[in-house]
Design a protein around this motif. Structure first.
Motif, mmCIF file in Angstrom:
data_model
loop_
_atom_site.group_PDB
_atom_site.id
_atom_site.type_symbol
_atom_site.label_atom_id
_atom_site.label_comp_id
_atom_site.label_asym_id
_atom_site.label_seq_id
_atom_site.Cartn_x
_atom_site.Cartn_y
_atom_site.Cartn_z
ATOM 1 N N TYR A 189 18.975 23.850 -41.513
ATOM 2 C CA TYR A 189 20.282 24.106 -42.106
ATOM 3 C C TYR A 189 20.229 24.219 -43.630
ATOM 4 O O TYR A 189 21.268 24.424 -44.269
ATOM 5 C CB TYR A 189 21.262 22.990 -41.734
ATOM 6 C CG TYR A 189 21.604 22.977 -40.264
ATOM 7 C CD1 TYR A 189 22.595 23.812 -39.754
ATOM 8 C CD2 TYR A 189 20.949 22.116 -39.390
ATOM 9 C CE1 TYR A 189 22.909 23.797 -38.400
ATOM 10 C CE2 TYR A 189 21.259 22.098 -38.047
ATOM 11 C CZ TYR A 189 22.227 22.937 -37.552
ATOM 12 O OH TYR A 189 22.543 22.925 -36.214
ATOM 13 N N ASN A 190 19.066 24.040 -44.238
ATOM 14 C CA ASN A 190 18.962 24.117 -45.691
ATOM 15 C C ASN A 190 19.173 25.563 -46.148
ATOM 16 O O ASN A 190 18.614 26.493 -45.577
ATOM 17 C CB ASN A 190 17.589 23.612 -46.132
ATOM 18 C CG ASN A 190 17.529 23.325 -47.613
ATOM 19 O OD1 ASN A 190 17.933 24.139 -48.438
ATOM 20 N ND2 ASN A 190 17.038 22.151 -47.962
ATOM 21 N N VAL A 191 19.972 25.741 -47.210
ATOM 22 C CA VAL A 191 20.317 27.090 -47.682
ATOM 23 C C VAL A 191 19.179 27.722 -48.470
ATOM 24 O O VAL A 191 18.821 28.875 -48.250
ATOM 25 C CB VAL A 191 21.599 27.040 -48.541
ATOM 26 C CG1 VAL A 191 21.923 28.436 -49.070
ATOM 27 C CG2 VAL A 191 22.749 26.511 -47.742
ATOM 28 N N THR A 192 18.571 26.988 -49.393
ATOM 29 C CA THR A 192 17.538 27.535 -50.263
ATOM 30 C C THR A 192 16.129 27.193 -49.816
ATOM 31 O O THR A 192 15.177 27.877 -50.207
ATOM 32 C CB THR A 192 17.737 27.000 -51.681
ATOM 33 O OG1 THR A 192 17.689 25.564 -51.668
ATOM 34 C CG2 THR A 192 19.088 27.427 -52.233
ATOM 35 N N GLY A 193 15.970 26.129 -49.030
ATOM 36 C CA GLY A 193 14.638 25.690 -48.638
ATOM 37 C C GLY A 193 13.973 24.794 -49.638
ATOM 38 O O GLY A 193 12.822 24.387 -49.440
ATOM 39 N N ALA A 205 27.459 24.255 -46.157
ATOM 40 C CA ALA A 205 27.516 25.509 -45.394
ATOM 41 C C ALA A 205 26.158 26.192 -45.467
ATOM 42 O O ALA A 205 25.437 26.089 -46.478
ATOM 43 C CB ALA A 205 28.607 26.425 -45.932
ATOM 44 N N SER A 206 25.838 26.904 -44.390
ATOM 45 C CA SER A 206 24.545 27.598 -44.325
ATOM 46 C C SER A 206 24.647 28.754 -43.325
ATOM 47 O O SER A 206 25.650 28.895 -42.610
ATOM 48 C CB SER A 206 23.433 26.635 -43.924
ATOM 49 O OG SER A 206 22.201 27.316 -43.851
ATOM 50 N N MET A 261 29.248 25.529 -40.894
ATOM 51 C CA MET A 261 30.025 24.757 -41.894
ATOM 52 C C MET A 261 30.151 23.305 -41.423
ATOM 53 O O MET A 261 30.399 23.050 -40.232
ATOM 54 C CB MET A 261 31.414 25.370 -42.084
ATOM 55 C CG MET A 261 31.385 26.777 -42.653
ATOM 56 S SD MET A 261 33.032 27.531 -42.702
ATOM 57 C CE MET A 261 33.318 27.825 -40.959
ATOM 58 N N LYS A 262 29.952 22.379 -42.381
ATOM 59 C CA LYS A 262 30.051 20.941 -42.098
ATOM 60 C C LYS A 262 31.097 20.324 -43.032
ATOM 61 O O LYS A 262 31.066 20.572 -44.246
ATOM 62 C CB LYS A 262 28.700 20.261 -42.306
ATOM 63 C CG LYS A 262 28.718 18.793 -41.946
ATOM 64 C CD LYS A 262 27.344 18.169 -42.155
ATOM 65 C CE LYS A 262 27.048 17.945 -43.610
ATOM 66 N NZ LYS A 262 25.851 17.110 -43.835
ATOM 67 N N THR A 263 31.991 19.509 -42.443
ATOM 68 C CA THR A 263 33.033 18.839 -43.250
ATOM 69 C C THR A 263 32.966 17.333 -42.998
ATOM 70 O O THR A 263 32.400 16.870 -41.995
ATOM 71 C CB THR A 263 34.422 19.368 -42.891
ATOM 72 O OG1 THR A 263 34.675 19.163 -41.503
ATOM 73 C CG2 THR A 263 34.554 20.846 -43.251
ATOM 74 N N TRP A 301 28.798 20.519 -36.868
ATOM 75 C CA TRP A 301 28.688 21.851 -37.468
ATOM 76 C C TRP A 301 29.608 22.824 -36.729
ATOM 77 O O TRP A 301 29.610 22.912 -35.501
ATOM 78 C CB TRP A 301 27.248 22.377 -37.372
ATOM 79 C CG TRP A 301 26.277 21.597 -38.211
ATOM 80 C CD1 TRP A 301 25.524 20.542 -37.826
ATOM 81 C CD2 TRP A 301 26.003 21.831 -39.575
ATOM 82 N NE1 TRP A 301 24.774 20.082 -38.860
ATOM 83 C CE2 TRP A 301 25.042 20.863 -39.965
ATOM 84 C CE3 TRP A 301 26.455 22.732 -40.536
ATOM 85 C CZ2 TRP A 301 24.532 20.792 -41.254
ATOM 86 C CZ3 TRP A 301 25.926 22.659 -41.816
ATOM 87 C CH2 TRP A 301 24.986 21.698 -42.167
ATOM 88 N N GLU A 302 30.417 23.536 -37.485
ATOM 89 C CA GLU A 302 31.274 24.589 -36.956
ATOM 90 C C GLU A 302 30.561 25.941 -37.149
ATOM 91 O O GLU A 302 30.093 26.252 -38.251
ATOM 92 C CB GLU A 302 32.623 24.604 -37.676
ATOM 93 C CG GLU A 302 33.571 25.668 -37.168
ATOM 94 C CD GLU A 302 34.848 25.710 -37.969
ATOM 95 O OE1 GLU A 302 35.686 26.590 -37.689
ATOM 96 O OE2 GLU A 302 35.011 24.891 -38.894
ATOM 97 N N ARG A 303 30.558 26.757 -36.105
ATOM 98 C CA ARG A 303 29.801 28.009 -36.153
ATOM 99 C C ARG A 303 30.746 29.206 -36.056
ATOM 100 O O ARG A 303 31.636 29.245 -35.192
ATOM 101 C CB ARG A 303 28.800 28.057 -34.994
ATOM 102 C CG ARG A 303 27.818 29.200 -35.069
ATOM 103 C CD ARG A 303 26.761 29.095 -33.988
ATOM 104 N NE ARG A 303 27.304 29.455 -32.674
ATOM 105 C CZ ARG A 303 26.555 29.649 -31.576
ATOM 106 N NH1 ARG A 303 25.243 29.462 -31.662
ATOM 107 N NH2 ARG A 303 27.116 29.950 -30.435
ATOM 108 N N VAL A 304 30.491 30.210 -36.919
ATOM 109 C CA VAL A 304 31.276 31.447 -36.942
ATOM 110 C C VAL A 304 30.300 32.619 -36.915
ATOM 111 O O VAL A 304 29.372 32.696 -37.752
ATOM 112 C CB VAL A 304 32.177 31.524 -38.191
ATOM 113 C CG1 VAL A 304 32.935 32.856 -38.215
ATOM 114 C CG2 VAL A 304 33.137 30.359 -38.242
ATOM 115 N N LYS A 305 30.538 33.532 -35.983
ATOM 116 C CA LYS A 305 29.664 34.697 -35.854
ATOM 117 C C LYS A 305 30.001 35.720 -36.925
ATOM 118 O O LYS A 305 31.164 36.085 -37.118
ATOM 119 C CB LYS A 305 29.826 35.316 -34.462
ATOM 120 C CG LYS A 305 28.884 36.486 -34.208
ATOM 121 C CD LYS A 305 29.074 37.017 -32.799
ATOM 122 C CE LYS A 305 28.149 38.206 -32.557
ATOM 123 N NZ LYS A 305 28.325 38.758 -31.203
#
Length: 300
Positions: free
Chosen positions: A32-36, A51-52, A64-66, A77-81
């Protein structure tokens, strides 16, 4: 109650299973890391609002995590396609992350851009033909070579067995016991006949024909046109009388000599059979003694 700063201090200074330390820096293996990169702003564990973007079989999803779902790990985690169109995907990200930190939104968009470029390169490489290097073990090569030699020997043995069986079938050893395909058998017999015929043609010699000349006697008689035959016949008669007297004395010796000469003549005739084809046939002119005496009387 979750405290992000405490979690980061524990992860950074004690232990983190996702951290990878190398000479160039520290990296994070968390999916889930955005940049690594392992830092405070990019850590998905030390940020309660995060978010990632992740890829599932060529489809991008926005995660997305809240803080409100922190007490439910299975629904954290909420997932959106995201759509396949790059511009529409950016619009959807702006819509869902409208009130989020600008730095985090920028990192999410940057990750989407890099992943889109990677997907394009993957498609190009899939369409492009590339050479694949495969190592072949030495023991396998030796084993294949030995198997090939054995197969060649077995093939020669099978051919010999096939020839021997065909010879037995042609001789009628088996009779009508076995039901073998007659068409194949006849084809093989025809091939054998053709081979034998070719060999016979090579061994055959050209036939020799003997032709007798019809007008050779007349040509030979024309050769005696300028010669007086009467004197020649008288000389021949005198020589014959003398020969008769000598023949009585040497009868025994002549008998052996004639036998040897006849044998020699037969051998010589067999040897000169080929050379006589190129020469003209000789015509012997026989003159009867009685006819010659009558001619002499008529002349005198």
């Amino acid at each position: 109650m979750q405290h992000d700063e405490v979690i980061w201090q524990v992860i950074r200074h004690s232990h983190c299973s996702f951290m990878a330390k190398i000479t160039t820096g520290n990296f994070c293996r968390n999916p889930y890391n955005v940049t690594g990169v392992c830092n405070r702003s990019s850590c998905p564990l030390a940020n309660s609002r995060y978010a990632s973007i992740r890829d599932h079989d060529g489809v991008f999803y926005l995660y997305m995590k809240t803080i409100e779902r922190a007490h439910m790990p299975n629904k954290l985690w909420e997932r959106v396609k995201l759509p396949s169109n790059y511009e529409k995907a950016l619009e959807l990200i702006d819509k869902h992350l409208m009130y989020w930190p600008k730095l985090l939104v920028h990192k999410v968009k940057q990750r989407l851009t890099k992943m889109t470029q990677m997907r394009i390169r993957m498609r190009k490489l899939a369409l492009k033909t590339r050479e694949k290097i495969i190592t072949a073990p030495r023991m396998k090569d030796k084993r294949d070579r030995r198997n090939q030699e054995k197969a060649e020997k077995a093939a020669l043995l099978e051919k010999n067995i096939e020839k021997e069986l065909l010879e037995r079938l042609t001789k009628g050893v088996y009779g009508d016991i076995y039901n073998y395909p007659t068409e194949k058998f006849n084809e093989l017999l025809d091939l054998d006949d053709l081979q034998v015929a070719d060999e016979d043609k090579e061994e055959e010699e050209p036939e020799i024909e003997y032709v007798e000349a019809e007008d050779e006697e007349e040509e030979d008689m024309e050769d005696f046109g300028g010669i007086d035959l009467t004197h020649a016949f008288d000389a021949d008669n005198d020589a014959e009388d003398e020969d008769e007297d000598d023949a009585e004395d040497n009868e025994k010796v002549d008998h052996k000599r004639v036998r040897n000469e006849s044998d020699f003549a037969l051998r010589k005739r067999d040897k000169d059979a080929g050379s006589k084809l190129k020469k003209k046939a000789r015509v012997l002119v026989e003159v009867e003694h009685e006819g010659a005496s009558e001619r002499q009387k008529g002349v005198h």
